[in-house]
Design a protein around this motif. Structure first.
Motif, mmCIF file in Angstrom:
data_model
loop_
_atom_site.group_PDB
_atom_site.id
_atom_site.type_symbol
_atom_site.label_atom_id
_atom_site.label_comp_id
_atom_site.label_asym_id
_atom_site.label_seq_id
_atom_site.Cartn_x
_atom_site.Cartn_y
_atom_site.Cartn_z
ATOM 1 N N GLN A 132 0.835 -1.203 0.000
ATOM 2 C CA GLN A 132 0.000 0.000 0.000
ATOM 3 C C GLN A 132 0.869 1.252 0.000
ATOM 4 O O GLN A 132 0.598 2.207 -0.729
ATOM 5 C CB GLN A 132 -0.934 -0.001 1.211
ATOM 6 C CG GLN A 132 -1.844 1.203 1.278
ATOM 7 C CD GLN A 132 -2.822 1.284 0.119
ATOM 8 O OE1 GLN A 132 -3.277 0.273 -0.384
ATOM 9 N NE2 GLN A 132 -3.143 2.486 -0.307
ATOM 10 N N LEU A 133 1.918 1.249 0.824
ATOM 11 C CA LEU A 133 2.807 2.407 0.870
ATOM 12 C C LEU A 133 3.523 2.603 -0.466
ATOM 13 O O LEU A 133 3.650 3.732 -0.944
ATOM 14 C CB LEU A 133 3.824 2.274 2.002
ATOM 15 C CG LEU A 133 3.307 2.603 3.387
ATOM 16 C CD1 LEU A 133 4.319 2.210 4.451
ATOM 17 C CD2 LEU A 133 2.964 4.085 3.510
ATOM 18 N N PHE A 166 2.402 1.769 -3.376
ATOM 19 C CA PHE A 166 1.395 2.298 -4.297
ATOM 20 C C PHE A 166 1.221 3.810 -4.085
ATOM 21 O O PHE A 166 1.189 4.584 -5.049
ATOM 22 C CB PHE A 166 0.066 1.562 -4.083
ATOM 23 C CG PHE A 166 -1.041 2.086 -4.944
ATOM 24 C CD1 PHE A 166 -1.147 1.692 -6.263
ATOM 25 C CD2 PHE A 166 -1.978 2.972 -4.434
ATOM 26 C CE1 PHE A 166 -2.173 2.182 -7.076
ATOM 27 C CE2 PHE A 166 -3.001 3.473 -5.230
ATOM 28 C CZ PHE A 166 -3.098 3.071 -6.552
ATOM 29 N N GLU A 167 1.123 4.237 -2.828
ATOM 30 C CA GLU A 167 0.951 5.656 -2.527
ATOM 31 C C GLU A 167 2.190 6.458 -2.921
ATOM 32 O O GLU A 167 2.074 7.574 -3.450
ATOM 33 C CB GLU A 167 0.651 5.850 -1.041
ATOM 34 C CG GLU A 167 -0.718 5.323 -0.637
ATOM 35 C CD GLU A 167 -0.971 5.417 0.859
ATOM 36 O OE1 GLU A 167 -0.408 6.318 1.513
ATOM 37 O OE2 GLU A 167 -1.729 4.582 1.368
ATOM 38 N N GLU A 200 4.307 5.738 -5.328
ATOM 39 C CA GLU A 200 4.315 5.842 -6.789
ATOM 40 C C GLU A 200 3.279 6.854 -7.281
ATOM 41 O O GLU A 200 3.539 7.622 -8.206
ATOM 42 C CB GLU A 200 4.071 4.467 -7.415
ATOM 43 C CG GLU A 200 4.097 4.471 -8.923
ATOM 44 C CD GLU A 200 5.385 5.011 -9.520
ATOM 45 O OE1 GLU A 200 5.319 5.588 -10.624
ATOM 46 O OE2 GLU A 200 6.455 4.861 -8.912
ATOM 47 N N ARG A 201 2.111 6.856 -6.660
ATOM 48 C CA ARG A 201 1.063 7.803 -7.051
ATOM 49 C C ARG A 201 1.517 9.241 -6.813
ATOM 50 O O ARG A 201 1.366 10.109 -7.684
ATOM 51 C CB ARG A 201 -0.223 7.514 -6.269
ATOM 52 C CG ARG A 201 -1.405 8.394 -6.642
ATOM 53 C CD ARG A 201 -2.609 8.113 -5.767
ATOM 54 N NE ARG A 201 -2.340 8.256 -4.345
ATOM 55 C CZ ARG A 201 -2.320 9.440 -3.709
ATOM 56 N NH1 ARG A 201 -2.536 10.548 -4.365
ATOM 57 N NH2 ARG A 201 -2.099 9.487 -2.414
ATOM 58 N N LEU A 202 2.102 9.495 -5.656
ATOM 59 C CA LEU A 202 2.589 10.842 -5.345
ATOM 60 C C LEU A 202 3.735 11.241 -6.268
ATOM 61 O O LEU A 202 3.811 12.377 -6.733
ATOM 62 C CB LEU A 202 3.033 10.929 -3.879
ATOM 63 C CG LEU A 202 1.911 10.917 -2.854
ATOM 64 C CD1 LEU A 202 2.477 10.660 -1.455
ATOM 65 C CD2 LEU A 202 1.142 12.233 -2.878
ATOM 66 N N SER A 220 2.354 12.189 -9.620
ATOM 67 C CA SER A 220 1.695 13.494 -9.548
ATOM 68 C C SER A 220 2.719 14.619 -9.529
ATOM 69 O O SER A 220 2.551 15.635 -10.214
ATOM 70 C CB SER A 220 0.821 13.591 -8.299
ATOM 71 O OG SER A 220 -0.235 12.688 -8.357
ATOM 72 N N LYS A 244 5.664 9.565 3.265
ATOM 73 C CA LYS A 244 5.367 8.178 2.873
ATOM 74 C C LYS A 244 6.645 7.349 2.745
ATOM 75 O O LYS A 244 6.679 6.182 3.142
ATOM 76 C CB LYS A 244 4.578 8.128 1.558
ATOM 77 C CG LYS A 244 3.174 8.657 1.680
ATOM 78 C CD LYS A 244 2.369 7.830 2.654
ATOM 79 C CE LYS A 244 0.983 8.386 2.836
ATOM 80 N NZ LYS A 244 0.226 7.674 3.857
ATOM 81 N N TYR A 281 7.549 4.086 4.914
ATOM 82 C CA TYR A 281 7.964 2.844 4.259
ATOM 83 C C TYR A 281 9.271 2.326 4.869
ATOM 84 O O TYR A 281 9.382 1.142 5.201
ATOM 85 C CB TYR A 281 8.124 3.089 2.756
ATOM 86 C CG TYR A 281 8.589 1.880 1.989
ATOM 87 C CD1 TYR A 281 7.692 0.879 1.632
ATOM 88 C CD2 TYR A 281 9.919 1.745 1.626
ATOM 89 C CE1 TYR A 281 8.117 -0.240 0.930
ATOM 90 C CE2 TYR A 281 10.354 0.629 0.920
ATOM 91 C CZ TYR A 281 9.456 -0.354 0.581
ATOM 92 O OH TYR A 281 9.881 -1.466 -0.109
#
Length: 55
Positions: free
Chosen positions: A6-7, A9-10, A12-14, A17, A43, A47
């Motif tokens: 989950q971390l 994923f977050e 990579e998303r940040l 962006s 994040k 991690y």
């Protein structure tokens, strides 16, 4: 999805962006770049701490 997943994923998303904003504003004048960068740092630190605990 586990906590590490989950971390990641977050993170990579940040990262995506932030890269998108930087591509639009290479002079880094958009204050949202700083906000996302700080969130990304948090994040990444979360991690790394989780890795230490599980490692």
């Amino acid at each position: 999805m586990d906590n590490l997943g989950q971390l990641l994923f977050e993170i990579e998303r940040l990262r995506a962006s932030m890269c998108e904003l930087i591509a639009k504003d290479p002079m880094l004048l958009n204050p949202e770049i700083l906000i996302i960068s700080q969130a990304l740092d948090i994040k990444i630190n979360e991690y790394n701490e989780l890795l230490k605990k599980e490692g």
